[in-house]
Scaffold this active site. Structure first.
Site, PDB file in Angstrom:
ATOM      1  CB  THR A   1      -0.911   0.015   1.250  1.00  0.00           C
ATOM      2  OG1 THR A   1      -1.591  -1.227   1.346  1.00  0.00           O
ATOM      3  CG2 THR A   1      -1.925   1.134   1.187  1.00  0.00           C
TER       4      THR A   1
ATOM      5  NE  ARG B   1       5.039   1.096   5.286  1.00  0.00           N
ATOM      6  CZ  ARG B   1       3.964   1.792   5.614  1.00  0.00           C
ATOM      7  NH1 ARG B   1       3.024   1.250   6.350  1.00  0.00           N
ATOM      8  NH2 ARG B   1       3.843   3.047   5.228  1.00  0.00           N
TER       9      ARG B   1
ATOM     10  CB  SER C   1       3.736   3.923   8.683  1.00  0.00           C
ATOM     11  OG  SER C   1       2.659   4.669   9.149  1.00  0.00           O
ATOM     12  CG  HIS C   2       1.237   2.238  11.853  1.00  0.00           C
ATOM     13  ND1 HIS C   2       1.128   2.615  10.520  1.00  0.00           N
ATOM     14  CD2 HIS C   2       0.786   0.980  11.926  1.00  0.00           C
ATOM     15  CE1 HIS C   2       0.601   1.617   9.840  1.00  0.00           C
ATOM     16  NE2 HIS C   2       0.385   0.608  10.658  1.00  0.00           N
TER      17      HIS C   2
ATOM     18  CE  LYS D   1       5.788   7.288   1.426  1.00  0.00           C
ATOM     19  NZ  LYS D   1       4.381   7.567   1.586  1.00  0.00           N
TER      20      LYS D   1
ATOM     21  CG  ASP E   1       2.035   7.880  11.671  1.00  0.00           C
ATOM     22  OD1 ASP E   1       2.286   9.090  11.539  1.00  0.00           O
ATOM     23  OD2 ASP E   1       2.058   7.077  10.720  1.00  0.00           O
TER      24      ASP E   1
ATOM     25  CG  ASP F   1       5.265   7.930   8.414  1.00  0.00           C
ATOM     26  OD1 ASP F   1       4.368   7.612   9.223  1.00  0.00           O
ATOM     27  OD2 ASP F   1       5.110   7.891   7.184  1.00  0.00           O
TER      28      ASP F   1
ATOM     29  CG  ASP G   1       1.888   9.323   7.195  1.00  0.00           C
ATOM     30  OD1 ASP G   1       1.801   8.760   8.308  1.00  0.00           O
ATOM     31  OD2 ASP G   1       2.122   8.716   6.134  1.00  0.00           O
ATOM     32  NE  ARG G   2      -1.239   5.188   9.548  1.00  0.00           N
ATOM     33  CZ  ARG G   2      -1.758   3.980   9.568  1.00  0.00           C
ATOM     34  NH1 ARG G   2      -2.427   3.568  10.623  1.00  0.00           N
ATOM     35  NH2 ARG G   2      -1.600   3.165   8.548  1.00  0.00           N
TER      36      ARG G   2
ATOM     37  CD  GLU H   1      -5.919   6.467   2.999  1.00  0.00           C
ATOM     38  OE1 GLU H   1      -6.133   5.440   2.367  1.00  0.00           O
ATOM     39  OE2 GLU H   1      -4.798   6.794   3.410  1.00  0.00           O
ATOM     40  CD  GLU H   2      -9.568   2.777   7.328  1.00  0.00           C
ATOM     41  OE1 GLU H   2      -9.455   2.541   8.527  1.00  0.00           O
ATOM     42  OE2 GLU H   2      -8.751   2.413   6.466  1.00  0.00           O
ATOM     43  CB  SER H   3      -5.862   3.991   7.814  1.00  0.00           C
ATOM     44  OG  SER H   3      -5.580   4.782   6.671  1.00  0.00           O
TER      45      SER H   3
ATOM     46  CE  LYS I   1      -1.499   8.114   6.361  1.00  0.00           C
ATOM     47  NZ  LYS I   1      -0.927   7.241   5.326  1.00  0.00           N
TER      48      LYS I   1
ATOM     49  NE  ARG J   1      -5.748  -2.364   7.433  1.00  0.00           N
ATOM     50  CZ  ARG J   1      -4.827  -2.472   8.394  1.00  0.00           C
ATOM     51  NH1 ARG J   1      -5.176  -2.896   9.593  1.00  0.00           N
ATOM     52  NH2 ARG J   1      -3.561  -2.167   8.150  1.00  0.00           N
TER      53      ARG J   1
HETATM   54  C1  G16 Z   1      -0.575   3.569   4.518  1.00  0.00           C
HETATM   55  C2  G16 Z   1      -1.164   4.267   3.341  1.00  0.00           C
HETATM   56  C3  G16 Z   1      -2.598   4.620   3.618  1.00  0.00           C
HETATM   57  C4  G16 Z   1      -3.372   3.389   4.027  1.00  0.00           C
HETATM   58  C5  G16 Z   1      -2.697   2.738   5.202  1.00  0.00           C
HETATM   59  C6  G16 Z   1      -3.308   1.413   5.583  1.00  0.00           C
HETATM   60  O1  G16 Z   1      -0.497   4.454   5.583  1.00  0.00           O
HETATM   61  O2  G16 Z   1      -0.468   5.434   3.019  1.00  0.00           O
HETATM   62  O3  G16 Z   1      -3.126   5.172   2.460  1.00  0.00           O
HETATM   63  O4  G16 Z   1      -4.681   3.724   4.363  1.00  0.00           O
HETATM   64  O5  G16 Z   1      -1.359   2.464   4.893  1.00  0.00           O
HETATM   65  O6  G16 Z   1      -3.135   0.529   4.530  1.00  0.00           O
HETATM   66  P1  G16 Z   1      -3.477  -0.993   4.696  1.00  0.00           P
HETATM   67  O7  G16 Z   1      -4.925  -1.048   5.106  1.00  0.00           O
HETATM   68  O8  G16 Z   1      -3.228  -1.585   3.345  1.00  0.00           O
HETATM   69  O9  G16 Z   1      -2.605  -1.559   5.785  1.00  0.00           O
HETATM   70  P2  G16 Z   1       0.824   4.557   6.460  1.00  0.00           P
HETATM   71  O10 G16 Z   1       0.507   5.592   7.486  1.00  0.00           O
HETATM   72  O11 G16 Z   1       1.042   3.172   7.013  1.00  0.00           O
HETATM   73  O12 G16 Z   1       1.890   4.940   5.504  1.00  0.00           O
END
Ligand code: G16
Length: 544
Positions: free
Chosen positions: A18, A22, A113-114, A126, A278, A280, A282-283, A364-366, A377, A497
């Site tokens: 995504t 990672r 990320s997180h 990335k 989070d 990095d 962005d969240r 996004e919901e995430s 983000k 999910r």
């Molecule tokens: C990344 C993407 C987001 C996505 C999230 C969760 O966020 O940038 O667009 O919503 O992963 O993705 P998945 O449901 O495929 O785990 P981040 O903050 O992890 O870079």
């Protein structure tokens, strides 16, 4: 000093997910592993001769080591200039900001990320393109193709750069400029928001806030902007020192992992406003005194109040949300008479809409929210947006949320995650759902009739590119939805999910507990997917 051509062989697991590649740190530490992916990225990105690159990461373990390798490979691949954050630190939104500000060819962002960090934790990499956003699928697919065919990579044997030293250094004919990690980003924030109003809010009355940086990259950004520039009292930012292992925590700003902040915000003497970011940066998670604002609601509320913020005072061109994000933002778009877009999960899908000015805000919901100011983000941006709205409205977070529900209705929403599921089991569950799709429309469950059931396919309205198999959707005539997809960011097995949403227009029914309000749909989601039978789980790992 010379450029070496090193012979290598492909690894078969370098398909970006995504958000980039990672893996466990130990995977990246295999000889040639990082180098293969970086060379594949440069090959896919096009001609690098004389170009400018941005490099930075969230400071997790292996960040600085990887940056030295990337710099030496950038020099050997012909880049003439690299901007790199001091000590290798750039939050993801700051990297996007720097790419755009200095009109770079692209950037390499190092983050998982997180996901937890440290010697046994996760690492990630990335590529972002010149608009500052994550590379689109056409490029990530080309990176993967290159990684399957790679036979050699190029690297300089020059010495390491001093990443702590601000200013310009030379690396085999390429100039490396080490920049303050925060300054460009902080200037951008000043240009978007009413800093005077926010400063008044934070310093003149009884308003109190808490920001949890979770020992990740946002600490220095939040401390500089919230405490130094906006005058919030020292100690407003907690866990503000970034650590290579994030203090052994899990810097995912949600109700499960940000437990210190959540406990304070749901206590008797809670601050008026709480937020977390989070790994990095962005969240974001937004909380008020004894209230949690779901990311889906946050997007809708920011959109509804956008004209209160200087940067958006002339209105929005459109709002975009990822498919599993609740439909709350669509209702705002409808009322404002602007476009609403539904994209697959992944910030990369917003880039074209933002570039074409078909959307101004995205979410996004995430726990991701952002706008056209960059192409990622942006956690701290969301926090400042909320502060700006609170400063103008002079009402509590709770008041603002409840009034929003009154006006637009409430989209009850939850996500249930089942982590570390064996991949074959997760695949067979998705196949079991896929097999039912043709028969579901028209069927009734608890008096709720299925109006559509499909595997989401997205056609980008700007370049017409098509992305298929983006998650199973079961939509009901009532507007309720159940969505299933497998995460593309995990590093261990599969994460299932399940997203559950139900709309409530009746004001008297808008204040129930979310899990109770959604109980019947949650049960239906479990039985349709045969979750217990097919993956052997009786309860989710994480509920957000
Ligand atoms: C990344 C993407 C987001 C996505 C999230 C969760 O966020 O940038 O667009 O919503 O992963 O993705 P998945 O449901 O495929 O785990 P981040 O903050 O992890 O870079």
């Amino acid at each position: 000093m010379a450029f070496n051509k090193v012979t290598t062989t492909p690894f078969d697991d370098q398909k970006p997910g995504t958000s980039g590649l990672r893996k466990k740190v130990t995977v990246f530490q295999q000889p040639h592993y990082l180098e293969n992916f970086v060379q594949s990225t440069f090959n896919a990105a096009g001609n690098c001769q004389g170009k400018t690159l941005v490099v930075g990461g969230d400071g997790r373990y292996y960040n600085a080591t990887a940056i030295q390798t990337i710099l030496k490979m950038a020099a050997a691949n012909g880049f003439s200039h690299v901007w790199v954050g001091q000590n290798g630190i750039l939050s993801t939104p700051a990297a996007s900001c720097v790419i755009r500000r200095y009109q770079a060819f692209g950037g390499i962002i190092l983050s998982a990320s997180h996901n937890p960090a440290g010697v046994d934790g996760d690492f990630g990499i990335k590529f972002n393109i010149s608009n500052g956003g994550p590379a689109p699928e056409s490029i990530t697919n080309a990176i993967f193709t290159n990684s399957q065919q790679i036979e050699q990579y190029q690297i300089s044997d020059a010495s390491d750069i001093d990443l702590g030293q601000l200013g310009t250094q030379q690396l085999d004919g390429m100039s490396v400029q080490v920049i303050d990690s925060v300054a460009d980003y902080a200037e951008l924030m000043q240009s978007l928001f009413d800093f005077t109003a926010i400063r008044d809010l934070l310093t003149q009355g009884t308003f109190r806030m808490r920001f949890d940086a979770m020992h990740a990259v946002t600490g220095p950004y939040a401390t500089e902007i919230l405490e130094n520039q906006l005058g919030a009292p020292k100690g407003t930012v907690i866990n503000g020192v970034p650590l290579p292992d994030f203090g052994q925590g899990h810097p995912d700003p949600n109700l499960t992992y940000a437990e210190e902040l959540v406990a304070e915000m749901f206590s008797a003497n809670a601050p008026d406003f709480g937020a977390a970011s989070d790994g990095d940066g962005d969240r974001n998670m937004i909380l008020g005194d004894n209230i949690f604002v779901t990311p889906s609601d946050s997007l809708a509320i920011l959109a509804a109040n956008a004209t209160l913020v200087p940067a958006y005072k002339n209105g929005l061109s459109g709002i975009a949300r990822s498919m599993p994000t609740s439909q709350a933002a669509d209702r705002v778009a409808e009322k404002l008479g602007i476009e609403a877009h539904e994209t697959p999960t992944g910030w990369k899908f917003f880039g074209n809409l933002l570039d074409a000015d078909r959307a101004t805000l995205c979410g996004e919901e995430s726990f991701g929210t952002g706008s056209n100011h960059i192409r990622e983000k942006d956690g701290l941006w969301a926090v400042l947006f909320w502060l700006n709205v609170l400063a103008v409205e002079k009402r509590s977070v709770e008041d603002i949320v409840h009034q929003h529900w009154q006006e637009f209705g409430r989209n009850y929403y939850t996500r249930h995650d089942y982590e570390a599921v064996p991949s074959e089991q997760a695949q067979s569950l998705m196949q079991h759902l896929q097999n039912q799709l043709a028969d579901l429309p028209g069927k009734q469950f608890n008096g709720n009739t299925v109006s559509y059931a499909d595997n989401f396919s997205y056609t980008d309205p700007v370049d017409q590119s098509v992305s298929e198999n983006q998650g199973i959707r079961i939509g009901f005539e009532s507007g309720d939805r159940i969505i299933y997809r497998l995460s593309g960011t995990g590093t261990e097995g599969a994460t299932l999910r399940v997203y559950i949403e139900s709309y409530e227009a009746d004001q008297n029914k808008q204040h129930q507990d979310t899990q109770l309000a959604l109980a019947a749909l949650i049960e239906l989601a479990g039985s349709l997917a045969m979750i217990t039978d097919l993956i052997g789980r009786t309860a989710p790992t994480v509920i957000t």
